[in-house]
Scaffold this motif. Structure first.
Motif, short mmCIF file in Angstrom:
data_model
loop_
_atom_site.label_atom_id
_atom_site.label_comp_id
_atom_site.label_asym_id
_atom_site.label_seq_id
_atom_site.Cartn_x
_atom_site.Cartn_y
_atom_site.Cartn_z
N ILE A 401 33.12 -67.42 69.91
CA ILE A 401 33.19 -66.41 68.85
C ILE A 401 32.93 -67.01 67.47
N LEU A 402 32.95 -68.35 67.38
CA LEU A 402 32.74 -69.05 66.11
C LEU A 402 31.33 -69.62 66.02
N ASP A 403 30.97 -70.12 64.84
CA ASP A 403 29.65 -70.72 64.66
C ASP A 403 29.42 -71.86 65.64
N ILE A 427 31.35 -63.38 78.64
CA ILE A 427 32.60 -63.99 79.12
C ILE A 427 33.10 -65.02 78.11
N GLY A 428 32.16 -65.81 77.59
CA GLY A 428 32.52 -66.83 76.60
C GLY A 428 33.11 -66.22 75.35
N PHE A 429 32.51 -65.14 74.87
CA PHE A 429 33.01 -64.49 73.67
C PHE A 429 34.42 -63.93 73.89
N ARG A 430 34.65 -63.36 75.06
CA ARG A 430 35.98 -62.84 75.34
C ARG A 430 37.01 -63.96 75.38
N PHE A 431 36.65 -65.07 76.01
CA PHE A 431 37.55 -66.22 76.08
C PHE A 431 37.81 -66.77 74.67
N GLY A 432 36.74 -66.90 73.88
CA GLY A 432 36.88 -67.41 72.52
C GLY A 432 37.76 -66.53 71.67
N ALA A 433 37.57 -65.20 71.80
CA ALA A 433 38.39 -64.26 71.04
C ALA A 433 39.85 -64.36 71.43
N VAL A 435 41.45 -67.04 72.70
CA VAL A 435 42.00 -68.30 72.17
C VAL A 435 42.25 -68.20 70.67
N LEU A 436 41.28 -67.61 69.96
CA LEU A 436 41.41 -67.50 68.51
C LEU A 436 42.57 -66.58 68.13
N LEU A 437 42.70 -65.46 68.82
CA LEU A 437 43.80 -64.54 68.55
C LEU A 437 45.15 -65.19 68.85
N MET A 438 45.19 -65.99 69.92
CA MET A 438 46.42 -66.68 70.29
C MET A 438 46.82 -67.68 69.20
N LEU A 439 45.84 -68.46 68.72
CA LEU A 439 46.12 -69.45 67.66
C LEU A 439 46.54 -68.75 66.36
#
Length: 451
Positions: A401-403, A427-433, A435-439
């Motif tokens: 989800i990031l650069d 799938i990658g974007f969902r996983f990234g989102a 992780v980012l939301l969790m952090l």
């Protein structure tokens, strides 16, 4: 202006500038590579201000000042007429797309160099890191670190001010030893000390990196004269004023601030008879410390006073100032140091050497913005340089989800010769989102717990 409003305003100004710099990096490189930019937005949500330029880009300042974005013409998102294919992001070469994606973090790093260049051009007040004493049986004491020794290097890296030494020491978390280079305060004698840090415990919420190693720096000492009497505090209700010098508490003569601090903390909700010297006259007042909770969870007394500090020893203070070109080199050097430290901290979070409870969110950033803005231009520029570097580093993390995640996909495409499948990217974007939301959630909870 209240502290809340000041912090909020400082936060909006700092983040607004840094987000604008970041998004302008994407925007500028996209335009240079012939990509049509549909929208350049600072903030999210409802548009408060909007205008268009001659090339059709809509510029927006939105209601939620927590980020921004650059929307480019891309047929993976919207249908694109054949005559406009050459203007679409997805029709550019891999190298062009990589340049556009990386331009945001690079812009933040360049901006950090500019901020630091400006700081060193004006002049940065610095303090030499001189050891006053070491705590008994501490890591520093066992290594032989002594009083009146100035730290001049950490593991061979030069560091002649407290700020730089602090950053370099934090970077050593997770290692087995630290090599300190020390110089006697009033001589040229230099020696090295090896600190065994295999059992080093450091909690930045409750102590400084120096005290965690057992090092007490030579700093201004707290006096018994009051510098601050908090509004609506027990001290203000008792009649204490800024400038009062505390002479005695419960008829016990006072010679040091530590005695005042101990008596207040040990007597919550118990009246204290305080004798103060004010404008040459002795006054007797009665104050009752309020009950509060300390960081360790135990109850203690709180009066709402802050002491004046004694002056800095003159030989410890100096101003670090450079000419126009030398300041550029220093700005680059300091930006590299901050970047290296930021990546090191991310790595330590992953390995567990640094706890996620040390993550900071928007509330902590707002408080930092407000406090540094109150301290003056140099402090605020330094804060913005640090956040700008952190913004660059965070965006370069390999989360889809990031650069950094986009760059990761483009590197794979460069190697394979074809793009990563849309399914894999989704799938990658969902996983990234996730992780980012969790952090972000952890950081926000940390902020609330600190409050």
């Amino acid at each position: 202006m209240s502290a809340f409003l000041w912090n909020a305003l400082s936060f909006i100004v700092a983040l607004g500038i840094l987000v604008t710099v970041h998004e302008f990096g994407h925007f500028w490189v996209a335009r240079k590579n012939g990509v049509l930019v549909k929208r350049f937005s600072i903030g999210f949500g409802k548009a408060l201000i909007r205008w268009r330029d001659r090339q059709g880009t809509e510029f927006v300042i939105a209601a939620i000042p927590l980020g921004g974005y650059v929307q480019m013409l891309d047929e993976r998102v919207d249908p694109v007429l054949p005559q406009f294919h050459d203007l679409a992001f997805n029709h550019k070469t891999v190298w062009q797309r990589m340049a556009i994606v990386s331009a945001g973090p690079v812009a933040n790093l360049i901006f950090a160099v500019f901020l630091l260049w400006l700081m060193y051009l004006v002049g940065v007040p610095e303090v030499k890191p001189v050891v006053a004493s070491t705590q008994s049986q501490s890591i520093a004491a066992l290594a032989g670190v002594g009083a009146d020794e100035q730290i001049i290097a950490i593991n061979g890296r030069q560091a002649r001010d407290i700020r730089t030494v602090n950053l370099l020491l934090v970077e050593q978390l997770g290692r087995s030893e630290i090599r300190l280079t020390l110089q006697q305060r009033n001589s040229l004698q230099v020696q090295e000390r090896i600190l065994d840090i295999r059992n080093w415990q450091f909690n930045p919420e409750t102590e400084s990196v120096f005290t965690s190693l057992g090092i007490n720096l030579l700093l201004p000492q707290a006096t018994t004269t009051l510098a601050v009497v908090s509004k609506n505090s027990a001290a203000e209700r008792a009649g204490l004023q800024v400038g009062d010098t505390i002479q005695a508490i419960n008829d016990q003569p006072i010679t040091a601030w530590a005695e005042i601090d101990r008596l207040i903390k040990d007597n919550p909700e118990i009246p204290l008879n305080i004798r103060v010297l004010r404008d040459g006259q002795l006054l007797s007042l009665q104050a009752t410390p309020e009950l509060s909770q300390a960081a360790d969870g135990f109850s203690q007394g709180l009066l709402g006073i802050v002491p004046m500090a004694s002056p800095w020893p003159e030989d410890l203070r100096y101003t670090q100032r450079y000419g126009i070109f030398a300041a550029v080199n220093e700005g680059i050097s300091q930006t590299w140091q901050l970047t290296r430290l930021s990546f090191a901290m991310v790595a330590k979070l992953v390995t567990g050497d640094l706890s996620v409870k040390h993550l900071s969110g928007p509330i902590s950033i707002a408080q930092g913005a407000g406090s540094t803005a109150s301290m003056g231009l140099i402090a605020f520029l330094s804060f913005m340089a640090l956040i700008s570097v952190n913004l660059a580093v965070i965006n370069l993390l390999p989360l889809p989800i990031l650069d950094g995640g986009h760059l990761m996909y483009l590197v794979v495409e460069l190697i394979r010769g074809k793009p990563v499948s849309e399914r894999a990217q989704e799938i990658g974007f969902r996983f990234g989102a996730l992780v980012l939301l969790m952090l972000m959630g952890i950081a926000l909870l940390n902020d609330i717990s600190r409050l």
